[in-house]
Write a protein that holds these residues in place. Structure first.
Motif, short mmCIF file in Angstrom:
data_model
loop_
_atom_site.label_atom_id
_atom_site.label_comp_id
_atom_site.label_asym_id
_atom_site.label_seq_id
_atom_site.Cartn_x
_atom_site.Cartn_y
_atom_site.Cartn_z
N LEU A 14 4.07 2.25 -1.28
CA LEU A 14 3.84 0.85 -1.63
C LEU A 14 4.26 0.55 -3.07
CD1 LEU A 14 0.39 0.25 0.09
CD2 LEU A 14 2.62 -0.59 0.84
N ILE A 15 3.93 1.44 -3.99
CA ILE A 15 4.31 1.25 -5.39
C ILE A 15 5.83 1.17 -5.50
CG2 ILE A 15 4.42 2.37 -7.66
CD1 ILE A 15 1.61 3.54 -7.02
N LEU A 16 6.52 2.10 -4.86
CA LEU A 16 7.99 2.12 -4.94
C LEU A 16 8.61 0.90 -4.26
CD1 LEU A 16 10.40 3.69 -5.95
CD2 LEU A 16 10.37 5.01 -3.83
N ALA A 17 8.06 0.52 -3.11
CA ALA A 17 8.60 -0.66 -2.42
C ALA A 17 8.44 -1.91 -3.28
CB ALA A 17 7.90 -0.85 -1.07
N ARG A 18 7.30 -2.08 -3.91
CA ARG A 18 7.09 -3.25 -4.79
C ARG A 18 7.95 -3.13 -6.05
NH1 ARG A 18 1.97 -6.06 -4.57
NH2 ARG A 18 2.96 -7.40 -6.13
N PHE A 19 8.07 -1.93 -6.60
CA PHE A 19 8.88 -1.70 -7.80
C PHE A 19 10.33 -2.13 -7.56
CE2 PHE A 19 11.70 0.97 -10.36
CZ PHE A 19 11.20 0.78 -11.64
N LEU A 20 10.84 -1.84 -6.37
CA LEU A 20 12.23 -2.16 -6.05
C LEU A 20 12.44 -3.60 -5.60
CD1 LEU A 20 13.15 1.12 -4.15
CD2 LEU A 20 13.85 0.47 -6.47
N GLN A 128 2.37 -6.92 1.33
CA GLN A 128 1.10 -7.02 0.62
C GLN A 128 -0.12 -6.91 1.54
OE1 GLN A 128 1.22 -10.50 -1.90
NE2 GLN A 128 2.47 -9.44 -3.41
N THR A 129 0.11 -6.90 2.83
CA THR A 129 -0.99 -6.72 3.77
C THR A 129 -1.15 -5.25 4.14
OG1 THR A 129 0.13 -8.56 4.84
CG2 THR A 129 -1.97 -8.04 5.67
N LEU A 130 -0.15 -4.45 3.86
CA LEU A 130 -0.20 -3.04 4.25
C LEU A 130 -1.38 -2.27 3.67
CD1 LEU A 130 3.58 -2.03 4.32
CD2 LEU A 130 2.06 -2.48 6.25
N PRO A 131 -1.84 -2.53 2.44
CA PRO A 131 -3.02 -1.78 1.99
C PRO A 131 -4.23 -1.94 2.90
CG PRO A 131 -1.95 -2.78 0.11
CD PRO A 131 -1.26 -3.31 1.35
N THR A 132 -4.39 -3.11 3.51
CA THR A 132 -5.53 -3.29 4.43
C THR A 132 -5.32 -2.50 5.72
OG1 THR A 132 -4.60 -5.28 5.45
CG2 THR A 132 -6.03 -5.59 3.54
N ASP A 133 -4.06 -2.21 6.05
CA ASP A 133 -3.75 -1.44 7.26
C ASP A 133 -3.83 0.06 7.01
OD1 ASP A 133 -3.12 -3.93 8.35
OD2 ASP A 133 -0.97 -3.68 8.05
N LEU A 134 -3.53 0.48 5.77
CA LEU A 134 -3.36 1.90 5.49
C LEU A 134 -4.54 2.57 4.79
CD1 LEU A 134 0.32 1.71 4.17
CD2 LEU A 134 -0.44 2.48 6.43
N SER A 147 0.07 -0.96 -6.31
CA SER A 147 1.35 -1.50 -5.83
C SER A 147 1.76 -2.73 -6.64
CB SER A 147 1.29 -1.82 -4.33
OG SER A 147 0.43 -2.91 -4.06
N GLY A 148 0.80 -3.57 -7.00
CA GLY A 148 1.10 -4.72 -7.85
C GLY A 148 1.61 -4.29 -9.22
N MET A 149 1.03 -3.22 -9.76
CA MET A 149 1.50 -2.68 -11.02
C MET A 149 2.95 -2.21 -10.89
SD MET A 149 0.19 0.71 -13.06
CE MET A 149 0.77 1.75 -11.72
N GLY A 150 3.27 -1.56 -9.78
CA GLY A 150 4.65 -1.13 -9.55
C GLY A 150 5.60 -2.31 -9.53
N GLY A 151 5.19 -3.39 -8.86
CA GLY A 151 6.02 -4.59 -8.80
C GLY A 151 6.20 -5.24 -10.17
N ALA A 152 5.12 -5.27 -10.95
CA ALA A 152 5.19 -5.89 -12.28
C ALA A 152 6.06 -5.07 -13.22
CB ALA A 152 3.78 -6.05 -12.85
N ILE A 153 5.94 -3.75 -13.17
CA ILE A 153 6.79 -2.91 -14.02
C ILE A 153 8.25 -3.04 -13.59
CG2 ILE A 153 7.35 -0.51 -14.61
CD1 ILE A 153 4.30 0.03 -14.52
N GLY A 154 8.49 -3.04 -12.29
CA GLY A 154 9.86 -3.24 -11.80
C GLY A 154 10.42 -4.58 -12.24
N GLY A 155 9.59 -5.63 -12.15
CA GLY A 155 10.02 -6.95 -12.57
C GLY A 155 10.33 -7.02 -14.05
#
Length: 189
Positions: A14-20, A128-134, A147-155
């Motif tokens: 999730l972190i990597l997916a959001r980062f990218l 963003q719904t996957l954490p509730t599934d996983l 995962s949000g942190m990964g997205g923010a750093i990527g951004g």
């Protein structure tokens, strides 16, 4: 325990997916007005009249992405299959972005940008719904935060890179990368 969550493969995925992929929407949010001004000759009034259009398509994508995965699950699809299908559908929209800087008319570039916001919205409504599934109850918020942190750093890094690239070259490489990030990231999920 955040240390246990960060060691899980699902969390890193999730972190990597959001980062990218989050940098793609950051690009549209922060750079579309300047692209329209610099590359398409828009003045400030024209930017105000037309730059909002892609965000309407994003709004539609967010609602449709959540609704469609739920609809597929009610039709008998597994949760994972429904989410992945909608995310793949969103990822399939983004390569249209590649033609934005090559389009002969500004309206065509804006239309290509609508594919970015729509496709990203389909993607992220399910990502963003996957954490509730996983993850279990107490782990969900931690995984979502990471995962949000990964997205923010990527951004943040992508915005720095975008500034460097557009000041030395053009927007073309940025649209190329924006168009390919989601399809490449779909392999992770």
């Amino acid at each position: 325990d955040w240390r246990a969550v960060i060691r899980m493969r699902a969390c890193w995925t999730l972190i990597l997916a959001r980062f990218l992929t989050d940098p793609v929407i950051y690009f549209v949010i922060f750079w579309l007005p300047e692209y329209l001004r610099k590359e398409r000759g828009f003045d400030l009034a024209m930017v105000g009249r037309y730059a909002w259009v892609p965000f309407i398509f994003g709004d539609i994508g967010y609602v449709l992405g959540g609704w469609l995965s739920g609809r597929l699950m009610r039709a008998g699809w597994t949760l994972a299959s429904a989410r992945k299908f909608v995310m793949a559908l969103g990822a399939a929209c983004l390569p249209v972005a590649i033609v934005a800087p090559l389009a002969p008319a500004a309206w065509m570039a804006i239309a290509a940008t609508c594919f970015i916001t729509f496709g990203h919205a389909l993607w992220v409504a399910n990502l963003q719904t996957l954490p509730t599934d996983l993850f279990r109850g107490p782990e969900m918020g931690t995984a979502t935060g990471f995962s949000g942190m990964g997205g923010a750093i990527g951004g943040m890094l992508a915005n720095l890179g975008t500034g460097y690239i557009v000041s030395r070259f053009t927007y073309t490489p940025i649209f190329l990368v924006a168009g390919l990030m989601h399809p490449l990231s779909a392999v992770l999920i």
